[in-house]
Scaffold this motif. Structure first.
Motif, PDB file in Angstrom:
ATOM      1  N   ILE A  95       5.851 -11.074  18.035  1.00 14.78           N
ATOM      2  CA  ILE A  95       7.199 -10.505  18.021  1.00 14.78           C
ATOM      3  C   ILE A  95       8.269 -11.582  17.933  1.00 14.78           C
ATOM      4  O   ILE A  95       9.290 -11.411  17.251  1.00 14.78           O
ATOM      5  CB  ILE A  95       7.432  -9.646  19.300  1.00 14.78           C
ATOM      6  N   GLU A  96       8.040 -12.726  18.588  1.00 15.53           N
ATOM      7  CA  GLU A  96       9.085 -13.761  18.647  1.00 15.53           C
ATOM      8  C   GLU A  96       9.381 -14.389  17.288  1.00 15.53           C
ATOM      9  O   GLU A  96      10.410 -15.059  17.113  1.00 15.53           O
ATOM     10  CB  GLU A  96       8.696 -14.857  19.648  1.00 15.53           C
ATOM     11  N   LEU A  97       8.499 -14.164  16.315  1.00 17.89           N
ATOM     12  CA  LEU A  97       8.733 -14.734  14.980  1.00 17.89           C
ATOM     13  C   LEU A  97       9.541 -13.804  14.065  1.00 17.89           C
ATOM     14  O   LEU A  97       9.866 -14.178  12.939  1.00 17.89           O
ATOM     15  CB  LEU A  97       7.397 -15.083  14.313  1.00 17.89           C
ATOM     16  N   TRP A  98       9.868 -12.621  14.549  1.00 18.21           N
ATOM     17  CA  TRP A  98      10.711 -11.709  13.765  1.00 18.21           C
ATOM     18  C   TRP A  98      12.184 -12.115  13.921  1.00 18.21           C
ATOM     19  O   TRP A  98      12.633 -12.439  15.016  1.00 18.21           O
ATOM     20  CB  TRP A  98      10.528 -10.265  14.231  1.00 18.21           C
ATOM     21  N   ASP A  99      12.909 -12.065  12.816  1.00 17.17           N
ATOM     22  CA  ASP A  99      14.344 -12.352  12.858  1.00 17.17           C
ATOM     23  C   ASP A  99      15.152 -11.159  13.349  1.00 17.17           C
ATOM     24  O   ASP A  99      16.298 -11.295  13.755  1.00 17.17           O
ATOM     25  CB  ASP A  99      14.843 -12.765  11.471  1.00 17.17           C
ATOM     26  N   SER A 100      14.548  -9.977  13.278  1.00 14.81           N
ATOM     27  CA  SER A 100      15.153  -8.751  13.799  1.00 14.81           C
ATOM     28  C   SER A 100      14.021  -7.905  14.373  1.00 14.81           C
ATOM     29  O   SER A 100      12.864  -8.060  13.972  1.00 14.81           O
ATOM     30  CB  SER A 100      15.911  -7.995  12.699  1.00 14.81           C
ATOM     31  N   PRO A 101      14.307  -7.001  15.316  1.00 12.16           N
ATOM     32  CA  PRO A 101      13.234  -6.217  15.938  1.00 12.16           C
ATOM     33  C   PRO A 101      12.413  -5.443  14.897  1.00 12.16           C
ATOM     34  O   PRO A 101      12.984  -4.839  13.987  1.00 12.16           O
ATOM     35  CB  PRO A 101      13.999  -5.264  16.867  1.00 12.16           C
ATOM     36  N   PRO A 102      11.080  -5.482  15.012  1.00  9.36           N
ATOM     37  CA  PRO A 102      10.211  -4.903  13.975  1.00  9.36           C
ATOM     38  C   PRO A 102      10.336  -3.392  13.795  1.00  9.36           C
ATOM     39  O   PRO A 102       9.992  -2.879  12.728  1.00  9.36           O
ATOM     40  CB  PRO A 102       8.803  -5.282  14.435  1.00  9.36           C
ATOM     41  N   TYR A 103      10.813  -2.688  14.813  1.00 10.44           N
ATOM     42  CA  TYR A 103      10.925  -1.233  14.698  1.00 10.44           C
ATOM     43  C   TYR A 103      12.385  -0.767  14.714  1.00 10.44           C
ATOM     44  O   TYR A 103      12.680   0.370  15.017  1.00 10.44           O
ATOM     45  CB  TYR A 103      10.112  -0.550  15.803  1.00 10.44           C
ATOM     46  N   ILE A 118      14.528  -3.849   3.047  1.00  9.30           N
ATOM     47  CA  ILE A 118      14.377  -3.178   4.326  1.00  9.30           C
ATOM     48  C   ILE A 118      13.398  -3.984   5.173  1.00  9.30           C
ATOM     49  O   ILE A 118      12.221  -4.094   4.829  1.00  9.30           O
ATOM     50  CB  ILE A 118      13.846  -1.749   4.132  1.00  9.30           C
ATOM     51  N   PHE A 119      13.875  -4.553   6.280  1.00 14.63           N
ATOM     52  CA  PHE A 119      13.026  -5.338   7.173  1.00 14.63           C
ATOM     53  C   PHE A 119      12.557  -4.455   8.321  1.00 14.63           C
ATOM     54  O   PHE A 119      13.361  -3.964   9.113  1.00 14.63           O
ATOM     55  CB  PHE A 119      13.789  -6.542   7.714  1.00 14.63           C
ATOM     56  N   ALA A 120      11.250  -4.249   8.422  1.00 18.80           N
ATOM     57  CA  ALA A 120      10.639  -3.466   9.501  1.00 18.80           C
ATOM     58  C   ALA A 120       9.134  -3.493   9.311  1.00 18.80           C
ATOM     59  O   ALA A 120       8.645  -3.628   8.187  1.00 18.80           O
ATOM     60  CB  ALA A 120      11.135  -2.025   9.500  1.00 18.80           C
ATOM     61  N   ARG A 121       8.391  -3.355  10.398  1.00 18.15           N
ATOM     62  CA  ARG A 121       6.946  -3.245  10.269  1.00 18.15           C
ATOM     63  C   ARG A 121       6.614  -1.933   9.566  1.00 18.15           C
ATOM     64  O   ARG A 121       7.103  -0.867   9.929  1.00 18.15           O
ATOM     65  CB  ARG A 121       6.281  -3.295  11.651  1.00 18.15           C
ATOM     66  N   GLY A 122       5.804  -2.022   8.502  1.00 23.53           N
ATOM     67  CA  GLY A 122       5.429  -0.850   7.723  1.00 23.53           C
ATOM     68  C   GLY A 122       6.348  -0.574   6.552  1.00 23.53           C
ATOM     69  O   GLY A 122       6.086   0.343   5.771  1.00 23.53           O
ATOM     70  N   ALA A 123       7.396  -1.371   6.380  1.00 26.75           N
ATOM     71  CA  ALA A 123       8.362  -1.113   5.306  1.00 26.75           C
ATOM     72  C   ALA A 123       7.683  -1.087   3.942  1.00 26.75           C
ATOM     73  O   ALA A 123       7.939  -0.205   3.118  1.00 26.75           O
ATOM     74  CB  ALA A 123       9.462  -2.172   5.325  1.00 26.75           C
ATOM     75  N   CYS A 124       6.779  -2.053   3.709  1.00 23.80           N
ATOM     76  CA  CYS A 124       6.069  -2.114   2.435  1.00 23.80           C
ATOM     77  C   CYS A 124       4.652  -1.574   2.551  1.00 23.80           C
ATOM     78  O   CYS A 124       4.138  -0.958   1.631  1.00 23.80           O
ATOM     79  CB  CYS A 124       6.062  -3.559   1.922  1.00 23.80           C
ATOM     80  N   ASN A 427       4.504  -9.917  -3.579  1.00 18.89           N
ATOM     81  CA  ASN A 427       3.673 -10.760  -2.716  1.00 18.89           C
ATOM     82  C   ASN A 427       4.483 -11.412  -1.602  1.00 18.89           C
ATOM     83  O   ASN A 427       3.949 -11.777  -0.559  1.00 18.89           O
ATOM     84  CB  ASN A 427       2.989 -11.855  -3.548  1.00 18.89           C
ATOM     85  N   SER A 428       5.782 -11.560  -1.837  1.00 12.47           N
ATOM     86  CA  SER A 428       6.654 -12.227  -0.865  1.00 12.47           C
ATOM     87  C   SER A 428       7.149 -11.293   0.229  1.00 12.47           C
ATOM     88  O   SER A 428       7.945 -11.694   1.075  1.00 12.47           O
ATOM     89  CB  SER A 428       7.856 -12.843  -1.589  1.00 12.47           C
ATOM     90  N   ASP A 429       6.685 -10.043   0.244  1.00 10.71           N
ATOM     91  CA  ASP A 429       7.226  -9.054   1.187  1.00 10.71           C
ATOM     92  C   ASP A 429       6.639  -9.151   2.594  1.00 10.71           C
ATOM     93  O   ASP A 429       6.959  -8.333   3.453  1.00 10.71           O
ATOM     94  CB  ASP A 429       7.023  -7.639   0.641  1.00 10.71           C
ATOM     95  N   ALA A 430       5.790 -10.132   2.838  1.00 12.20           N
ATOM     96  CA  ALA A 430       5.302 -10.465   4.185  1.00 12.20           C
ATOM     97  C   ALA A 430       4.593  -9.307   4.886  1.00 12.20           C
ATOM     98  O   ALA A 430       4.766  -9.106   6.080  1.00 12.20           O
ATOM     99  CB  ALA A 430       6.461 -10.977   5.060  1.00 12.20           C
ATOM    100  N   ILE A 431       3.765  -8.563   4.129  1.00  7.66           N
ATOM    101  CA  ILE A 431       2.996  -7.504   4.786  1.00  7.66           C
ATOM    102  C   ILE A 431       2.006  -8.142   5.760  1.00  7.66           C
ATOM    103  O   ILE A 431       1.501  -9.234   5.515  1.00  7.66           O
ATOM    104  CB  ILE A 431       2.274  -6.593   3.756  1.00  7.66           C
ATOM    105  N   HIS A 432       1.772  -7.492   6.871  1.00  5.68           N
ATOM    106  CA  HIS A 432       0.902  -7.956   7.953  1.00  5.68           C
ATOM    107  C   HIS A 432       1.492  -9.156   8.711  1.00  5.68           C
ATOM    108  O   HIS A 432       0.857  -9.673   9.628  1.00  5.68           O
ATOM    109  CB  HIS A 432      -0.504  -8.335   7.461  1.00  5.68           C
ATOM    110  N   SER A 433       2.672  -9.606   8.324  1.00  9.41           N
ATOM    111  CA  SER A 433       3.278 -10.783   8.936  1.00  9.41           C
ATOM    112  C   SER A 433       4.608 -10.420   9.595  1.00  9.41           C
ATOM    113  O   SER A 433       5.151  -9.341   9.359  1.00  9.41           O
ATOM    114  CB  SER A 433       3.534 -11.860   7.864  1.00  9.41           C
ATOM    115  N   PRO A 434       5.158 -11.341  10.404  1.00  9.95           N
ATOM    116  CA  PRO A 434       6.516 -11.123  10.890  1.00  9.95           C
ATOM    117  C   PRO A 434       7.500 -11.032   9.722  1.00  9.95           C
ATOM    118  O   PRO A 434       7.293 -11.644   8.670  1.00  9.95           O
ATOM    119  CB  PRO A 434       6.784 -12.366  11.742  1.00  9.95           C
TER     120      PRO A 434
END
Length: 462
Positions: A95-103, A118-124, A427-434
């Motif tokens: 979580i600490e590596l996210w620039d904004s809260p994942p949810y 759109i920055f969020a977990r699951g966005a892509c 590929n740059s959309d950081a799926i599975h990553s912060p």
């Protein structure tokens, strides 16, 4: 499609707001602490499908998380498209590596997404891409332009191996009967270079446990006299590749498909800048199997990677201890013809064989799936190609993906259906990553393009 662009323009804010509501639900299937949220996401999908125009939507229970099934049948004599997607997401850690809260979804501009992403977990992966299909259906139903039947199968266990999906598919073949399966859980080369994924790698995912003494020991009193499981594990892992980065497991490459020079030359036509690749990842050099290019290494060659490793004391300060146990999670990406269960067994046999007698080794398989190649000489591929041409103004490039969607091979086996992979992520959309994200332009472009697939598939099916 008549008025598709104006419909998207008029409803853009609502389309984003609805997706944001879905992204706010932390539907992490791997963590029991989020079980209620996973169920909540399933209910949200049901509501969205009903609103989009499905005349039947069911939440189908499984031994795990439910599958949301929906359909809009307009004429049984017309073709049927089955849309697959998933509403579960990867854990957001760290979580600490996210620039904004994942949810807490937020739109921010990036180099690759000047119109905002759109920055969020699951966005892509895969809420944003799955939801494109829901909104595409809404457009076709509201404007009376749906040319064929459509079914939806949206699951909640993709990120943990889809263990119950195979059972559901086998028990519901008539319900799921279709002429083509459509999935958006992949990507494309660039926003100005559309592509269609024609191959996926298989997967074998497992966990290893190395046990030495029956308890943690004082490293001064016992160091050098008993086996240290962490030392042993790291040596064993290091031995899994040779100096050319080939996997050393006996039989690992026996069934690997070797592509011809001509096929490799066709792949090489896809635009690729090695310098940009290194710059994006902030690395000084590439690394991988000898004799293959970067794009070949991550698509047509099998791999073995450590996904996590732990053991001993990792808290603040010092604790001079020899741990009793050490662990690692390991995944192998496989290419067509490699059977994931066979590779899992080969790994287990090899790993147990190379362990010194001073330790005990336990190998626990988690999940896996077969690789898949979809032919480009089918009606489905032609329809997808024409759809991209209609909205991008150019033909898409066929490309193989390094990722895995194990259920694609299962669909062909159980439903006798080909799958078309129309991905709109990068590929740059950081799926599975912060900091996972999905371009606003990409989200709306998917909604614009998908209806054309229905149109051309129906026309070509005649």
């Amino acid at each position: 499609m008549k008025d598709i662009k104006s419909y998207i323009s008029d409803n853009k804010d609502r389309f984003l707001s609805e997706l944001f509501d879905l992204l706010k639900i932390p539907s992490v299937s791997a963590d029991p602490a989020f079980s209620k949220d996973v169920i909540k996401a399933a209910q949200k999908i049901k509501e969205s499908l009903l609103h989009a125009g499905c005349n039947l939507v069911e939440i189908c229970e499984t031994k795990g998380f439910p599958i949301v099934y929906g359909e809009k049948i307009i004429d049984k004599n017309l073709p049927t498209v089955l849309v697959y997607g998933h509403y579960d997401v990867q854990p957001a850690d760290p979580i600490e590596l996210w620039d904004s809260p994942p949810y807490e979804p937020i739109i921010k501009k990036t180099d690759k997404h000047p119109d905002g992403a759109i920055f969020a977990r699951g966005a892509c992966d895969d809420k944003g891409q799955m939801y494109m299909h829901v909104k595409a259906l809404e457009f076709m139903v509201k404007t009376n332009q749906l040319p064929c039947n459509v079914k939806f199968m949206i699951e909640g266990e993709e990120e943990v191996g889809s263990n119950n999906l195979g059972i559901f598919v086998a028990e519901n073949k008539e319900k799921l009967k279709n002429d083509i399966i459509l999935i958006s859980d992949t990507g494309m080369i660039a926003n100005d270079i559309p592509s269609i994924t024609t191959g996926l790698r298989g997967l074998s995912y497992l966990e290893v446990e190395v046990t030495g003494p029956n308890r943690d020991l004082h490293s001064g009193l016992y160091g050098g006299a008993v086996a240290n499981p962490i030392n042993i594990l790291t040596k064993m892992i290091a031995s899994l590749h040779d100096e050319n980065n080939h996997v050393t497991i006996a039989g690992f490459y026996d069934k690997v498909e070797e592509l011809s020079r001509e096929e490799r030359a066709q792949m090489a036509k896809a635009p690729f800048s090695l310098e940009n690749y290194k710059k994006t990842l902030n690395i000084n050099a590439i690394y991988g199997e000898e004799g293959y290019t970067t794009n070949e290494r991550n698509s047509i060659r099998p791999t073995l990677d450590v996904n996590g490793i732990w053991g001993g004391y990792i808290g603040e300060g010092a604790k001079t201890v020899i741990a009793s146990k050490a662990y690692a999670k390991i995944s192998m990406r496989l290419v067509p013809n490699q059977d994931w269960e066979e590779i899992t067994q080969l790994f287990k046999t090899h790993f147990e064989k190379i362990a010194p007698k001073a330790v005990n080794v336990k190998v626990t398989p988690h999940h896996g799936g077969q690789g898949y190649v979809t032919p480009i000489n089918t009606i489905g591929y032609s329809a997808a190609s024409k759809a991209y041409e209609a909205t991008f103004g150019k033909k898409p490039i066929p490309q193989r993906s390094g990722g895995s969607i194990p259920i694609v091979a299962l669909f062909e086996k159980e439903l006798n259906s080909k799958t078309i992979l129309m991905g709109f992520g990068l590929n740059s959309d950081a799926i599975h990553s912060p900091n996972e994200h999905f371009g606003v332009w990409n989200y709306l472009k998917g909604i614009e393009t998908i209806p054309y697939f229905y149109k051309y598939f129906t026309e070509l099916s005649k």
